[in-house]
Design an enzyme around this catalytic site. Sequence first.
Site, PDB file in Angstrom:
ATOM      1  N   TYR A  72     -13.045  23.334  47.201  1.00  0.00           N
ATOM      2  CA  TYR A  72     -13.303  24.752  47.464  1.00  0.00           C
ATOM      3  C   TYR A  72     -12.462  25.627  46.539  1.00  0.00           C
ATOM      4  O   TYR A  72     -12.910  26.679  46.092  1.00  0.00           O
ATOM      5  CB  TYR A  72     -12.974  25.075  48.926  1.00  0.00           C
ATOM      6  CG  TYR A  72     -13.425  26.460  49.323  1.00  0.00           C
ATOM      7  CD1 TYR A  72     -14.769  26.713  49.598  1.00  0.00           C
ATOM      8  CD2 TYR A  72     -12.519  27.525  49.414  1.00  0.00           C
ATOM      9  CE1 TYR A  72     -15.206  27.980  49.950  1.00  0.00           C
ATOM     10  CE2 TYR A  72     -12.955  28.802  49.766  1.00  0.00           C
ATOM     11  CZ  TYR A  72     -14.289  29.022  50.033  1.00  0.00           C
ATOM     12  OH  TYR A  72     -14.718  30.283  50.377  1.00  0.00           O
ATOM     13  N   PHE A 124     -33.160  45.014  30.158  1.00  0.00           N
ATOM     14  CA  PHE A 124     -33.725  43.890  30.901  1.00  0.00           C
ATOM     15  C   PHE A 124     -33.831  44.345  32.354  1.00  0.00           C
ATOM     16  O   PHE A 124     -32.983  45.101  32.831  1.00  0.00           O
ATOM     17  CB  PHE A 124     -32.855  42.639  30.771  1.00  0.00           C
ATOM     18  CG  PHE A 124     -33.447  41.455  31.484  1.00  0.00           C
ATOM     19  CD1 PHE A 124     -34.541  40.794  30.955  1.00  0.00           C
ATOM     20  CD2 PHE A 124     -32.936  41.029  32.702  1.00  0.00           C
ATOM     21  CE1 PHE A 124     -35.124  39.729  31.634  1.00  0.00           C
ATOM     22  CE2 PHE A 124     -33.512  39.966  33.382  1.00  0.00           C
ATOM     23  CZ  PHE A 124     -34.604  39.307  32.838  1.00  0.00           C
ATOM     24  N   THR A 125     -34.861  43.884  33.056  1.00  0.00           N
ATOM     25  CA  THR A 125     -35.158  44.408  34.405  1.00  0.00           C
ATOM     26  C   THR A 125     -33.943  44.418  35.343  1.00  0.00           C
ATOM     27  O   THR A 125     -33.577  45.470  35.863  1.00  0.00           O
ATOM     28  CB  THR A 125     -36.278  43.575  35.055  1.00  0.00           C
ATOM     29  OG1 THR A 125     -35.977  42.191  34.866  1.00  0.00           O
ATOM     30  CG2 THR A 125     -37.637  43.878  34.440  1.00  0.00           C
ATOM     31  N   ASP A 215     -25.012  41.641  26.697  1.00  0.00           N
ATOM     32  CA  ASP A 215     -25.878  40.779  27.492  1.00  0.00           C
ATOM     33  C   ASP A 215     -26.077  39.564  26.583  1.00  0.00           C
ATOM     34  O   ASP A 215     -26.892  39.575  25.671  1.00  0.00           O
ATOM     35  CB  ASP A 215     -27.205  41.467  27.817  1.00  0.00           C
ATOM     36  CG  ASP A 215     -28.124  40.564  28.636  1.00  0.00           C
ATOM     37  OD1 ASP A 215     -27.924  39.330  28.607  1.00  0.00           O
ATOM     38  OD2 ASP A 215     -29.050  41.083  29.275  1.00  0.00           O
ATOM     39  N   LYS A 258     -30.312  30.293  30.241  1.00  0.00           N
ATOM     40  CA  LYS A 258     -30.907  30.328  28.903  1.00  0.00           C
ATOM     41  C   LYS A 258     -30.011  29.570  27.931  1.00  0.00           C
ATOM     42  O   LYS A 258     -30.059  28.339  27.901  1.00  0.00           O
ATOM     43  CB  LYS A 258     -31.156  31.769  28.461  1.00  0.00           C
ATOM     44  CG  LYS A 258     -32.331  32.434  29.155  1.00  0.00           C
ATOM     45  CD  LYS A 258     -31.954  33.062  30.481  1.00  0.00           C
ATOM     46  CE  LYS A 258     -33.029  33.953  31.041  1.00  0.00           C
ATOM     47  NZ  LYS A 258     -32.508  35.047  31.823  1.00  0.00           N
ATOM     48  N   ARG A 382     -47.646  40.452  30.012  1.00  0.00           N
ATOM     49  CA  ARG A 382     -46.672  41.534  29.849  1.00  0.00           C
ATOM     50  C   ARG A 382     -47.451  42.731  29.333  1.00  0.00           C
ATOM     51  O   ARG A 382     -47.540  42.967  28.133  1.00  0.00           O
ATOM     52  CB  ARG A 382     -45.545  41.155  28.882  1.00  0.00           C
ATOM     53  CG  ARG A 382     -44.534  40.195  29.447  1.00  0.00           C
ATOM     54  CD  ARG A 382     -43.510  40.880  30.333  1.00  0.00           C
ATOM     55  NE  ARG A 382     -43.718  40.603  31.748  1.00  0.00           N
ATOM     56  CZ  ARG A 382     -42.762  40.459  32.644  1.00  0.00           C
ATOM     57  NH1 ARG A 382     -41.516  40.526  32.297  1.00  0.00           N
ATOM     58  NH2 ARG A 382     -43.037  40.279  33.904  1.00  0.00           N
ATOM     59  N   PHE A 449     -46.990  42.378  39.495  1.00  0.00           N
ATOM     60  CA  PHE A 449     -47.415  41.248  38.665  1.00  0.00           C
ATOM     61  C   PHE A 449     -47.165  39.894  39.320  1.00  0.00           C
ATOM     62  O   PHE A 449     -47.870  38.929  39.058  1.00  0.00           O
ATOM     63  CB  PHE A 449     -46.764  41.305  37.269  1.00  0.00           C
ATOM     64  CG  PHE A 449     -45.254  41.352  37.277  1.00  0.00           C
ATOM     65  CD1 PHE A 449     -44.590  42.560  37.381  1.00  0.00           C
ATOM     66  CD2 PHE A 449     -44.516  40.191  37.166  1.00  0.00           C
ATOM     67  CE1 PHE A 449     -43.202  42.608  37.397  1.00  0.00           C
ATOM     68  CE2 PHE A 449     -43.124  40.227  37.167  1.00  0.00           C
ATOM     69  CZ  PHE A 449     -42.466  41.444  37.284  1.00  0.00           C
TER      70      PHE A 449
HETATM   71  C1  PLP Z   1     -32.558  36.216  32.429  1.00  0.00           C
HETATM   72  C2  PLP Z   1     -31.904  37.421  31.892  1.00  0.00           C
HETATM   73  C3  PLP Z   1     -30.934  38.128  32.624  1.00  0.00           C
HETATM   74  C4  PLP Z   1     -30.590  37.818  34.063  1.00  0.00           C
HETATM   75  O1  PLP Z   1     -30.125  36.537  34.223  1.00  0.00           O
HETATM   76  P1  PLP Z   1     -30.443  35.660  35.542  1.00  0.00           P
HETATM   77  O2  PLP Z   1     -29.678  34.408  35.326  1.00  0.00           O
HETATM   78  O3  PLP Z   1     -31.920  35.477  35.608  1.00  0.00           O
HETATM   79  O4  PLP Z   1     -29.934  36.436  36.703  1.00  0.00           O
HETATM   80  C5  PLP Z   1     -30.321  39.204  32.002  1.00  0.00           C
HETATM   81  N1  PLP Z   1     -30.663  39.589  30.751  1.00  0.00           N
HETATM   82  C6  PLP Z   1     -31.595  38.941  30.031  1.00  0.00           C
HETATM   83  C7  PLP Z   1     -31.905  39.400  28.659  1.00  0.00           C
HETATM   84  C8  PLP Z   1     -32.252  37.847  30.578  1.00  0.00           C
HETATM   85  O5  PLP Z   1     -33.208  37.236  29.868  1.00  0.00           O
END
Ligand code: PLP
Length: 471
Positions: A72, A124-125, A215, A258, A382, A449
């Site tokens: 932990y 990014f969303t 990011d 990613k 998209r 979507f």
């Molecule tokens: C996927 C992504 C995020 C968010 O990451 P998560 O691991 O899905 O929460 C932020 N910025 C970009 C450009 C992304 O592609």
Amino acid sequence: MKRRTAEPFKIKSVETLAMLSYEERKQSLQQAGYNTFLIDSKDVYIDLLTDSGTTAMSDAQWGALMTGDEAYAGSKSWKKLEKAVRDVYGYQFVLPTHQGRGAENILSQLKIQKGDYVPGNMYFTTTRAHQEMNGATFVDIIIDEAHDPTIEHPFKGNVDLAKLQRLIDKVGAEKIPYVCLAVTVNLAGGQPVSMENMKEVYELCQKHDIDVMLDATRCVENAFFIKEREAGQANRSIAAILKEMMSYSDGCTMSGKKDCLVNIGGFLAMNDEDLYIRSRELVVVYEGMPSYGGMAGRDMEAMAIGIREAVDDHYIAHRIGQVRHLGQQLIDAGIPVVKPIGGHAVFLDARAFLPHLSQEEFPAQALAAALYLDSGVRSMERGIVSAGRDITTGNHNKPNLELVRLTIPRRVYTNNHMDVVVDSIVDLYEKRDAICGLKMDYEPPTLRFFNARFSPLSANGELISEENRLL
Ligand SMILES: *Cc1c(COP(=O)(O)O)cnc(C)c1O
């Protein structure tokens, strides 16, 4: 003769793919309401829905899972992950999060005051949602070229420094807690930022005492484009380029799903100790102890290794090469795609592909559905469906870009799979007149979507008229 290259790995474990018949795919598509998000993964042959969390791990990563320390507090696995981030990215302080948005939440809460402005090279969303939920206004400072799918620019993700300067002059530097710099820019099609631009942004921000937070989700892919396209970078290693990139920032949010080559995880990193101490408090509230932050010990083991594997020059050259292998064949066949080909995906221009359909007939949605029907390849819309409706008028938002995204998971498919995708798209293009539009039968109020349902507009209810059926 141009020598061909192949995957810089061999396959130790295989996953059998579904090979459905045309009739079975048709049934699956109908059941999914012609929405690729609603198709069961068991019915998909080649899944290009997303590159997020869909990575294949290496034998070293699978082996390390067994060594995960699930304590932990004070987990050995966390120490390995922290060291990997410090070694490869160069930041001093690191905090684990369950994925990228966990880091975005903490950063936004701590840095943003109500009424602030957060400039970014597109958004990014989830990143933008966290900024707005904390009372900030997002301001787009990307170069104009990024908004035009036909313009070839080597660094289409670059910041327009004049736009940033104008914002600083207008609202004052004290209203800008940080610049959110995405490397690469997902929304622009995986387009990179140049080293020179990163340096200039950092210098301008330092002058005004504004932080630069990256990011860093696809930062290794960005490093590859710098190596390939920027003067003086060709002979440097990806690792060296990446470390220099990160040096022009004060910290980053990272989605491990990613460029850290794992299926889940993320982190927040920074050089400011005060911000680190305050962030650590919030990690405990939202994520977990600062020595796991929403990840299991085994996940941290895998990510520590993935971070190092991702900066292998052969890996990343193959990764970008595979995206290009798909994209270049489509360009050569005269298929309309967004140019130049970015780092993680190829985008079909559905307006140019299906010019006989109006935007209200959902051309990108129809094309994504037709591609699945033809070959079992899953892609993502998209366009107008993703753009949703204007909250005040209730009308469809009508984006310029009506795209189908073909996103390539890391290390999962071979170039033969890419060739199958090319053949299907080229065949569809030849019979494009036979593809009809869609009408929306069910529309969810938000993020439509994901769950919207459609049906074909043709008299007999066929998406592709039977006499033109391809397979
Ligand atoms: C996927 C992504 C995020 C968010 O990451 P998560 O691991 O899905 O929460 C932020 N910025 C970009 C450009 C992304 O592609």
